[in-house]
Design a protein around this motif. Structure first.
Motif, PDB file in Angstrom:
ATOM      1  N   MET A   1       0.878  -1.154   0.093  1.00 34.89           N
ATOM      2  CA  MET A   1      -0.074   0.018  -0.108  1.00 34.89           C
ATOM      3  C   MET A   1       0.834   1.177   0.041  1.00 34.89           C
ATOM      4  O   MET A   1       0.703   2.345  -0.860  1.00 34.89           O
ATOM      5  N   ILE A   2       1.892   1.210   0.847  1.00 35.57           N
ATOM      6  CA  ILE A   2       2.910   2.433   0.865  1.00 35.57           C
ATOM      7  C   ILE A   2       3.572   2.608  -0.433  1.00 35.57           C
ATOM      8  O   ILE A   2       3.506   3.896  -0.993  1.00 35.57           O
ATOM      9  N   ARG A   3       3.950   1.555  -1.049  1.00 36.03           N
ATOM     10  CA  ARG A   3       4.520   1.785  -2.424  1.00 36.03           C
ATOM     11  C   ARG A   3       3.687   2.439  -3.430  1.00 36.03           C
ATOM     12  O   ARG A   3       3.807   3.214  -4.106  1.00 36.03           O
ATOM     13  N   LEU A   4       2.390   1.851  -3.346  1.00 38.41           N
ATOM     14  CA  LEU A   4       1.264   2.220  -4.560  1.00 38.41           C
ATOM     15  C   LEU A   4       1.108   3.666  -4.059  1.00 38.41           C
ATOM     16  O   LEU A   4       0.730   4.289  -5.077  1.00 38.41           O
ATOM     17  N   THR A   5       0.988   4.051  -2.827  1.00 42.24           N
ATOM     18  CA  THR A   5       0.634   5.461  -2.465  1.00 42.24           C
ATOM     19  C   THR A   5       1.613   6.289  -2.940  1.00 42.24           C
ATOM     20  O   THR A   5       1.451   7.494  -3.385  1.00 42.24           O
ATOM     21  N   LYS A   6       2.865   5.925  -2.904  1.00 36.38           N
ATOM     22  CA  LYS A   6       4.240   6.810  -3.339  1.00 36.38           C
ATOM     23  C   LYS A   6       3.853   7.156  -5.006  1.00 36.38           C
ATOM     24  O   LYS A   6       4.295   8.191  -5.273  1.00 36.38           O
TER      25      LYS A   6
END
Length: 329
Positions: free
Chosen positions: A1-6
């Protein structure tokens, strides 16, 4: 999720509409500061002379007619049906003072809360618009279908887009509000009365923080509306229609519905309580009706719960639709 949000944050920042929107917010802030400077400027010599003349005319009229006006007012008060205001409130003809004429001195602690409130409006509108375009444009271009081939877990994609839209506007809103707050303080410090206390600064900082929260919330909800309608223009049309028909027309006819309208709850949250008015009527002794506008308070807690429930419902509906609906339909 963090990677996608970035990834989504980089996409949001690189979009032309985001850059244009941020530039527009800076321009509006600059215009707001210019207007504050114009209002805070002291009167010119010609304006001071005109204020002096107006004061002299008003004071002479008060000297010549104060007793006559008081007698007439007392007679009018005696002839009014009950309930009636206090005599001293209705017939208060105080002596005019020179400081009552001309431009009043600008006071920082007085004007700043309203300026922050006004800033929260255009920040929320810009965030909603860009958020709607951020998600809606992907349906218009078909890019969302390509993206789902790389990341087929739709709820993760949905959550990352909403997080990116909301978090991306936090620094923008914080910078804009800081520019307005410090800019107004410097202007009033030079031209008016900038004296304030730690408590006032604390209240202003808290108001700015709540305005940042509503900006992030508006960006997320704009993304949801862009998803549901699949077009930026349609999202803007729905919002404008709501403001005109529901907030404007419906709200003016059914005043008791005001506590359930978005704008008033928005104000209650940002300002930490807000006031509105109801026209309340009661039967009089002569068989008629006496109607008066009564001030009511909508609490911060009501506004916070209202916005929280609205956000949860909208985000839940958007997630269900994105998870279930055919992307190409």
């Amino acid at each position: 999720m963090i990677r996608l949000t970035k990834v989504e944050l980089r996409r949001l920042i690189s979009r032309r509409l985001t850059i244009v929107g941020a530039a527009g917010l800076l321009l509006i802030s600059a215009l707001l500061l210019v207007a504050t400077w114009a209002d805070a400027r002291p009167m010119t010599a010609a304006e001071q002379q005109q204020a002096q003349r107006q004061f002299e005319v008003a004071h002479q009229d008060w000297v010549d007619h104060a007793a006559e006006n008081l007698r007439q007012c007392e007679a009018d008060w005696n002839s009014q049906p009950d309930p009636k205001p206090k005599l001293e409130d209705m017939c208060n003809y105080s002596e005019p003072k020179l400081e009552d004429f001309g431009k009043p001195r600008t006071v920082f602690a007085t004007i700043m809360p309203e300026l922050l409130q006004g800033s929260s409006y255009f920040l929320a509108f810009a965030a909603f618009l860009i958020g709607a375009s951020f998600f809606g444009a992907e349906f218009s271009t078909g890019a969302i279908g390509n993206w789902l081939t790389f990341e087929p877990r739709r709820l993760r994609v949905y959550g990352s887009k909403l997080l990116a839209a909301a978090s991306g506007f936090v620094p923008i809103a914080a910078v804009i509000l800081a520019i307005v707050l410090l800019g107004v303080y410097l202007i009033v410090h030079a031209l008016g009365d900038a004296h304030t206390t730690g408590k006032v600064w604390g209240n202003l900082t808290a108001t700015g923080g709540r305005a940042v929260v509503t900006t992030a919330l508006a960006a997320a909800l704009g993304s949801v509306v862009g998803l549901l309608l699949r077009h930026t223009a349609a999202a803007i049309g729905v919002v404008m229609g709501y403001l005109v028909l529901v907030e404007g027309v419906f709200g003016s006819f059914l005043q008791k519905a005001q506590p359930w309208l978005v704008r008033l709850n928005f104000d209650a949250f940002v300002k930490h309580d807000t006031q509105y008015y109801l026209n309340e009527c009661s039967a009089s002794s002569d068989g008629g009706y006496n109607c008066n506008y009564v001030e009511k308070t909508l609490t911060f807690e009501h506004g916070a719960w209202y916005l929280a429930v609205l956000a949860v419902l909208m985000i839940g509906i958007g997630g269900w639709v994105f998870h279930r609906r055919d992307i190409n339909s």
